[in-house]
Structures are given as C-alpha cells and as structure tokens.
Design a protein around this motif. Structure first.
Motif, PDB file in Angstrom:
ATOM      1  N   LEU A  28     -19.441  10.883   4.372  1.00  0.00           N
ATOM      2  CA  LEU A  28     -20.357  10.101   5.193  1.00  0.00           C
ATOM      3  C   LEU A  28     -20.604  10.786   6.534  1.00  0.00           C
ATOM      4  CD1 LEU A  28     -22.001   7.510   5.448  1.00  0.00           C
ATOM      5  CD2 LEU A  28     -19.947   6.345   6.267  1.00  0.00           C
ATOM      6  N   MET A  29     -19.553  11.310   7.146  1.00  0.00           N
ATOM      7  CA  MET A  29     -19.704  12.012   8.416  1.00  0.00           C
ATOM      8  C   MET A  29     -20.526  13.293   8.232  1.00  0.00           C
ATOM      9  SD  MET A  29     -16.750  13.305  11.109  1.00  0.00           S
ATOM     10  CE  MET A  29     -16.270  14.756  10.189  1.00  0.00           C
ATOM     11  N   ALA A  30     -20.297  13.995   7.121  1.00  0.00           N
ATOM     12  CA  ALA A  30     -21.045  15.222   6.861  1.00  0.00           C
ATOM     13  C   ALA A  30     -22.531  14.943   6.699  1.00  0.00           C
ATOM     14  CB  ALA A  30     -20.499  15.903   5.612  1.00  0.00           C
ATOM     15  N   TYR A  31     -22.867  13.804   6.130  1.00  0.00           N
ATOM     16  CA  TYR A  31     -24.265  13.448   5.859  1.00  0.00           C
ATOM     17  C   TYR A  31     -24.961  12.840   7.066  1.00  0.00           C
ATOM     18  CZ  TYR A  31     -27.857  10.104   4.381  1.00  0.00           C
ATOM     19  OH  TYR A  31     -28.997   9.339   4.294  1.00  0.00           O
ATOM     20  N   THR A  32     -24.209  12.121   7.910  1.00  0.00           N
ATOM     21  CA  THR A  32     -24.768  11.349   9.025  1.00  0.00           C
ATOM     22  C   THR A  32     -25.360  12.261  10.106  1.00  0.00           C
ATOM     23  OG1 THR A  32     -23.221   9.534   8.639  1.00  0.00           O
ATOM     24  CG2 THR A  32     -24.184   9.675  10.842  1.00  0.00           C
ATOM     25  N   PRO A  33     -26.472  11.855  10.748  1.00  0.00           N
ATOM     26  CA  PRO A  33     -27.041  12.645  11.855  1.00  0.00           C
ATOM     27  C   PRO A  33     -26.036  12.858  12.980  1.00  0.00           C
ATOM     28  CG  PRO A  33     -28.602  10.966  11.139  1.00  0.00           C
ATOM     29  CD  PRO A  33     -27.311  10.687  10.413  1.00  0.00           C
ATOM     30  N   ILE A  34     -26.181  13.955  13.678  1.00  0.00           N
ATOM     31  CA  ILE A  34     -25.232  14.314  14.739  1.00  0.00           C
ATOM     32  C   ILE A  34     -25.238  13.287  15.861  1.00  0.00           C
ATOM     33  CG2 ILE A  34     -24.799  16.011  16.560  1.00  0.00           C
ATOM     34  CD1 ILE A  34     -25.510  18.175  14.600  1.00  0.00           C
ATOM     35  N   ARG A  35     -26.383  12.716  16.165  1.00  0.00           N
ATOM     36  CA  ARG A  35     -26.464  11.737  17.246  1.00  0.00           C
ATOM     37  C   ARG A  35     -25.618  10.497  16.957  1.00  0.00           C
ATOM     38  NH1 ARG A  35     -31.150  11.219  14.327  1.00  0.00           N
ATOM     39  NH2 ARG A  35     -31.618   9.128  13.528  1.00  0.00           N
ATOM     40  N   GLU A  36     -25.258  10.284  15.686  1.00  0.00           N
ATOM     41  CA  GLU A  36     -24.441   9.133  15.301  1.00  0.00           C
ATOM     42  C   GLU A  36     -23.012   9.539  14.964  1.00  0.00           C
ATOM     43  OE1 GLU A  36     -26.390   6.929  12.234  1.00  0.00           O
ATOM     44  OE2 GLU A  36     -28.271   6.756  13.347  1.00  0.00           O
ATOM     45  N   GLY A  37     -22.627  10.723  15.398  1.00  0.00           N
ATOM     46  CA  GLY A  37     -21.249  11.170  15.178  1.00  0.00           C
ATOM     47  C   GLY A  37     -21.023  11.932  13.902  1.00  0.00           C
ATOM     48  N   GLY A  38     -22.100  12.402  13.255  1.00  0.00           N
ATOM     49  CA  GLY A  38     -21.962  13.127  12.002  1.00  0.00           C
ATOM     50  C   GLY A  38     -22.164  14.618  12.162  1.00  0.00           C
ATOM     51  N   LEU A  39     -22.383  15.284  11.011  1.00  0.00           N
ATOM     52  CA  LEU A  39     -22.555  16.737  10.997  1.00  0.00           C
ATOM     53  C   LEU A  39     -23.927  17.169  10.503  1.00  0.00           C
ATOM     54  CD1 LEU A  39     -19.082  17.680   9.411  1.00  0.00           C
ATOM     55  CD2 LEU A  39     -19.679  17.587  11.842  1.00  0.00           C
ATOM     56  N   ALA A  40     -24.691  16.233   9.912  1.00  0.00           N
ATOM     57  CA  ALA A  40     -26.057  16.501   9.431  1.00  0.00           C
ATOM     58  C   ALA A  40     -26.106  17.663   8.437  1.00  0.00           C
ATOM     59  CB  ALA A  40     -27.001  16.760  10.603  1.00  0.00           C
ATOM     60  N   LEU A  41     -25.201  17.670   7.463  1.00  0.00           N
ATOM     61  CA  LEU A  41     -25.198  18.704   6.437  1.00  0.00           C
ATOM     62  C   LEU A  41     -26.037  18.264   5.247  1.00  0.00           C
ATOM     63  CD1 LEU A  41     -21.416  19.730   6.406  1.00  0.00           C
ATOM     64  CD2 LEU A  41     -23.287  20.739   7.731  1.00  0.00           C
ATOM     65  N   SER A  42     -26.590  19.230   4.537  1.00  0.00           N
ATOM     66  CA  SER A  42     -27.391  18.938   3.348  1.00  0.00           C
ATOM     67  C   SER A  42     -26.481  18.684   2.151  1.00  0.00           C
ATOM     68  CB  SER A  42     -28.316  20.111   3.041  1.00  0.00           C
ATOM     69  OG  SER A  42     -27.552  21.223   2.595  1.00  0.00           O
ATOM     70  N   PRO A  43     -27.004  18.086   1.063  1.00  0.00           N
ATOM     71  CA  PRO A  43     -26.180  17.907  -0.139  1.00  0.00           C
ATOM     72  C   PRO A  43     -25.590  19.212  -0.654  1.00  0.00           C
ATOM     73  CG  PRO A  43     -28.149  16.546  -0.296  1.00  0.00           C
ATOM     74  CD  PRO A  43     -28.308  17.394   0.944  1.00  0.00           C
ATOM     75  N   ALA A  44     -26.362  20.300  -0.600  1.00  0.00           N
ATOM     76  CA  ALA A  44     -25.839  21.589  -1.065  1.00  0.00           C
ATOM     77  C   ALA A  44     -24.685  22.061  -0.182  1.00  0.00           C
ATOM     78  CB  ALA A  44     -26.959  22.631  -1.071  1.00  0.00           C
ATOM     79  N   GLN A  45     -24.821  21.871   1.144  1.00  0.00           N
ATOM     80  CA  GLN A  45     -23.747  22.264   2.052  1.00  0.00           C
ATOM     81  C   GLN A  45     -22.499  21.412   1.831  1.00  0.00           C
ATOM     82  OE1 GLN A  45     -26.140  21.793   5.672  1.00  0.00           O
ATOM     83  NE2 GLN A  45     -25.713  23.925   6.179  1.00  0.00           N
ATOM     84  N   ILE A  46     -22.707  20.114   1.616  1.00  0.00           N
ATOM     85  CA  ILE A  46     -21.574  19.230   1.352  1.00  0.00           C
ATOM     86  C   ILE A  46     -20.876  19.650   0.066  1.00  0.00           C
ATOM     87  CG2 ILE A  46     -20.897  16.856   0.830  1.00  0.00           C
ATOM     88  CD1 ILE A  46     -23.234  15.935   2.601  1.00  0.00           C
ATOM     89  N   GLY A  47     -21.670  19.991  -0.954  1.00  0.00           N
ATOM     90  CA  GLY A  47     -21.089  20.446  -2.222  1.00  0.00           C
ATOM     91  C   GLY A  47     -20.250  21.697  -2.040  1.00  0.00           C
ATOM     92  N   ARG A  48     -20.742  22.655  -1.249  1.00  0.00           N
ATOM     93  CA  ARG A  48     -19.979  23.887  -1.017  1.00  0.00           C
ATOM     94  C   ARG A  48     -18.698  23.595  -0.243  1.00  0.00           C
ATOM     95  NH1 ARG A  48     -25.183  26.092   0.105  1.00  0.00           N
ATOM     96  NH2 ARG A  48     -24.768  26.091   2.359  1.00  0.00           N
ATOM     97  N   ALA A  49     -18.790  22.697   0.733  1.00  0.00           N
ATOM     98  CA  ALA A  49     -17.604  22.356   1.524  1.00  0.00           C
ATOM     99  C   ALA A  49     -16.533  21.712   0.653  1.00  0.00           C
ATOM    100  CB  ALA A  49     -17.988  21.426   2.674  1.00  0.00           C
ATOM    101  N   LEU A  50     -16.951  20.785  -0.215  1.00  0.00           N
ATOM    102  CA  LEU A  50     -15.986  20.107  -1.071  1.00  0.00           C
ATOM    103  C   LEU A  50     -15.402  21.053  -2.118  1.00  0.00           C
ATOM    104  CD1 LEU A  50     -17.820  16.696  -1.565  1.00  0.00           C
ATOM    105  CD2 LEU A  50     -15.845  17.167  -0.118  1.00  0.00           C
ATOM    106  N   SER A  51     -16.222  21.978  -2.607  1.00  0.00           N
ATOM    107  CA  SER A  51     -15.707  22.965  -3.558  1.00  0.00           C
ATOM    108  C   SER A  51     -14.685  23.867  -2.888  1.00  0.00           C
ATOM    109  CB  SER A  51     -16.866  23.800  -4.124  1.00  0.00           C
ATOM    110  OG  SER A  51     -17.709  23.006  -4.918  1.00  0.00           O
TER     111      SER A  51
END
Length: 472
Positions: free
Chosen positions: A279-302
């Motif tokens: 959720l933090m990876a997906y959330t916009p930075i202004r709301e305390g997130g990282l604003a990563l794309s689904p592909a970036q999230i997938g690579r991070a989790l892998s």
C-alpha cells in the motif's frame, strides 16, 4: 550425531506442491491495488480500506478452514486434503482474473482462502518425512521454497499483467483488454494444476495409520548429505502416533499454547507488513507513499523473495549453533526494526521528489522512477522483514517438537495456522485502515500506523519469550 537421510523424491514432491501456494497468493500483489482502485472507485491511500477488506476476506476463510482441513488430514490422510486444496486454488485463481466487480473480488477471496487452508496438512507431511536429527534442514528448505514462490509470483503478476498494453501485436483478442489480469492468473493456475497431479500420482501418504508399508532400497539417496552407511531402523508407531489427541488435550499443554500464541502474533506482523508495504509503495508520495508502478512493486517483491533464499540456506547452521528459541527471539525482534525503518523509506522518497522522473506514460497512470537512494531504503526495509520472516520456519519446528505423537500433528499444525490466520484476518484491515487514516488526517506526521505496529511487534517479541518459560 549425524542426521538421518531425508527421503529425496518425497521431499522434492512436497516442496514442489508447497511452491504453488505462494505463487498463487503473490502473483496478484503487483496489480492488486490498481485493480481494487478501479473496481471500488477509490483513490490513493483510500484504496487501503478496500484492499484491507479484500485481504481480510481471504484470511477469514483461511482461518475458518485451517482447523477443518487439519482434522480431515488426521483422519482421512494428507493426500486428499492437498489434492482438494490445490485444485480449488487453481479454479479460484482463474476466476479472480475474470472478476469485474469489487463484490466479485470479495467472494472470490473468501472461496480461495478456504482452499488455501491446506497449509497445515503440507506442514504435517514435512514433519512426518523428517525427524529430530534432520528437521533443522527440512523445515528451512521448506521455507526456502516458499521464498522462491515469493520471487516467482510477483514476477508473473508484474510481467504478464495487462498483456494487451505491453504486447499489443501479440495479444490482439478483446479478452485481454476486458480481463487485463487474466494471463498471470492462468499461468499461476497451471502451476497449481501441476501440483494436483503430483499429489495424485507421486506423493505417498505419510499419516501413520494410512501409510503403506515401504521397502527402502539401498539406492535411495538423502536430499542433502547423508552419513555413509547410515542404518534405517523401522520403529513401530506408538499409541500417540496412531490416535490423535483432542483439541482440548493439545491446548492443555502450556508450551503448545505459547507456541500457538507466538504463531498468532507472527502472523499479525507478517500480514500487516505485506499489506502496508504494498500500500505504501502504491500510494502517492504526498500521502506518505512511494508512488511505485505495479511493475516496480513486482520487482521489489521478487527481490525480497530472492533475499530470503540465502538467509534461509544459513538457517540449519544457525539453528544448530544458537538454538531454536534464541533464533526465534531474534527474528521476532527483527519485526520491530522493520516497522521502525518504513517511515525512513517514505522520508527518502519525499526528499527525492524535487526532480521526479516519470515512467513511460502520462496522466493518471504515470509513475515515478525511484532514485538509487529510494531503492536502498526500500531494500533495507525488505531485508529486515526477511529476517523477521525466518520465524515462520522456526514456528513449524516448535510445533513439531512439542506435539505429542505424529497422529496429532495435523491438528497441532492446524491450530498454529488457525492462530496465524486469525491474526492475518484482522491484521490487514487494521493496518491498512490506520495507514489511510494516518495519511488523510496526517496523524503523527502520517505515521500513527507505524507507532501501532511498533507496539504490536514489541508485544510479539514478549509473547515469543513465553515459550522459553514453559519449555525450561
């Protein structure tokens, strides 16, 4: 004392079956919040309410089925339970890719969670194929397979989601546009069907009163390293091996109660981390997130799953050197460090937004390209979480060690999984809701959820130490 050899073929089969479960569970993670946002018509951190609800629906069903599957596996055998679970997982993974409404996702998660409750039976097979001399190898290897699933699953989801957009000349059928997440679900389902075939035609029953007599040939090799000239002694099963204890009898054992409680707090921490990190990876930075794309999230989790593999390869030596309980205490403390480090990743992302770079695409679907510093912060968080997740291997060893007789092992594993699943049921909803409230109301700088998780993980460390009290 030299460890007894592990049955090579059977361990490989049960590990392969285990691999399919995390693949089915994690292949949806990279695109999960994008899908939920679309179906629930939510935005940003608000999506956390709905994604938490969907996660909890899965956990509720898993929680309700854990004990049922455990009791069935103790009476009917391990293979029927594993066959039903893998087949059901394949079916509802496909149906998840065909979901078109948020209500449909909720129903699907409920039904999929029910069939996912077979993990206790799989744990029991590993416990019955191993013994006190080799379980420090068998269970960490088992957990390495789970980590491998966490590598493969997100890669499947992140790579094959929305194939009509990624490969428009290849995926020209309207079905790929109407169901953009069907392809990764089909791939995952094919893996689960393969597991069902293994359970039917290759896996041998391990429940003592259902086990067939077996002649051990000299050609059989151990899974890892066996002592030369090892002698296999056929020990007749005891009454405890043939007659399962009741739930009341198992819960009357203080050390088992402490193990089950530890399993619960571990499940809470693990499920909350997975939910809040994505959720933090997906959330916009202004709301305390990282604003990563689904592909970036997938690579991070892998990458997170890949890091687990060398860590878990070290587990047998660490367990033999420091002991099961000392390692378990250390891993539970690692969760405190994990949640303490998460705000740091958000802080680094906020500092890096002075000159953001967008990925290909514009408008609502554009995502930032994270900086090197951001990836370093994310890597730190993920590494700490993998230290905490080593406790999942250890809790299986603790359950096996303190269960009187293998006939009750399915029920004991079911109770441990039940506690873990119950915590996983409420955990994502609480954590994601706190994340959304913290972000929208800017409570404690948007980090109220972090304070809560620090308190919870600290409490979990205290609970884990109760095992030592009853064991000693």
């Amino acid at each position: 004392m030299e460890p007894n050899p592990l049955p090579k073929v059977q361990m490989a089969v049960i590990y392969a079956i285990k691999l399919t479960l995390p693949i089915a569970l994690t292949q949806s993670i990279p695109y999960y919040n994008v899908l939920i946002e679309k179906l629930a018509a939510s935005e940003g951190a608000e999506t956390g309410y709905y994604s938490g609800l969907a996660h909890s629906a899965f956990s509720v069903a898993q929680f309700m089925s854990m004990f049922i599957w455990g009791r069935i596996s103790d009476s009917r055998g391990r293979i029927p339970v594993i066959l039903l679970g893998t087949t059901g997982t394949a079916l509802f993974t496909i149906l998840f890719g065909l979901s078109q409404t948020f209500a449909g996702v909720l129903i699907n998660r409920l039904l999929a969670g029910f069939f996912f409750g077979i993990t206790g039976a799989i744990h029991s097979v590993v416990g019955e194929l191993s013994d006190e001399t080799n379980q420090s190898t068998a269970f960490p290897l088992y957990d390495i397979i789970s980590a491998l699933g966490f590598v493969i699953g997100p890669l499947i989801g992140g790579t094959f989601a929305e194939p009509a957009k990624q490969w428009p000349n290849t995926f020209t059928s309207p079905i790929w546009t109407a169901y953009p997440y069907l392809l990764p679900c089909l791939i995952s389902s094919a893996v689960s069907i393969g597991a069902a075939f293994l359970a039917t035609f290759v896996l041998e029953e391990t429940l003592p009163n259902k086990r067939k007599a077996k002649v051990v040939s000299p050609e059989e090799e151990p899974l890892l390293t066996a002592a030369v000239g090892a002698t296999v002694i056929d020990v007749p099963p005891t009454v405890a091996d043939l007659e399962p204890m009741s739930v009341r009898e198992l819960l009357s054992i203080p050390v088992l109660r402490a193990v089950f409680a530890s399993s619960g707090v571990l499940g809470f921490a693990g499920s909350c981390f997975t939910n809040t990190f994505v959720l933090m990876a997906y959330t916009p930075i202004r709301e305390g997130g990282l604003a990563l794309s689904p592909a970036q999230i997938g690579r991070a989790l892998s990458a997170m799953g890949a890091v687990s593999i060398p860590l878990k390869l070290c587990m047998p030596k660490l367990l033999r050197r420091f002991g099961t309980l000392a390692m378990f205490d250390f891993c539970m403390l690692a969760w405190v460090a994990t949640f303490a480090a998460m705000p740091f990743a958000s802080f680094v992302a906020q500092r890096a937004t002075a000159a953001p770079t967008l990925l290909a695409g514009t408008g609502e679907e554009a995502f930032r390209e994270a900086s090197t510093g951001e990836w370093a912060a994310v890597a730190t968080v993920l590494f700490l979480s993998r230290l905490g997740c080593l406790a999942f291997s250890i809790i299986m060893i603790l359950t096996r060690d303190h269960t009187p007789g293998s006939a009750s092992l399915g029920t004991a594993n079911g109770l441990a999984e039940l506690a873990q699943s119950l915590a996983s049921t409420v955990g994502p909803t609480i954590a994601s809701s706190l994340f959304a409230v913290s972000a929208s109301k800017h409570l404690l700088g948007g980090h109220l959820w972090v304070v809560f998780m620090l308190l919870e993980s600290g409490f979990g460390s205290w609970v884990a130490r109760r095992i030592r009290k009853y064991r000693d």
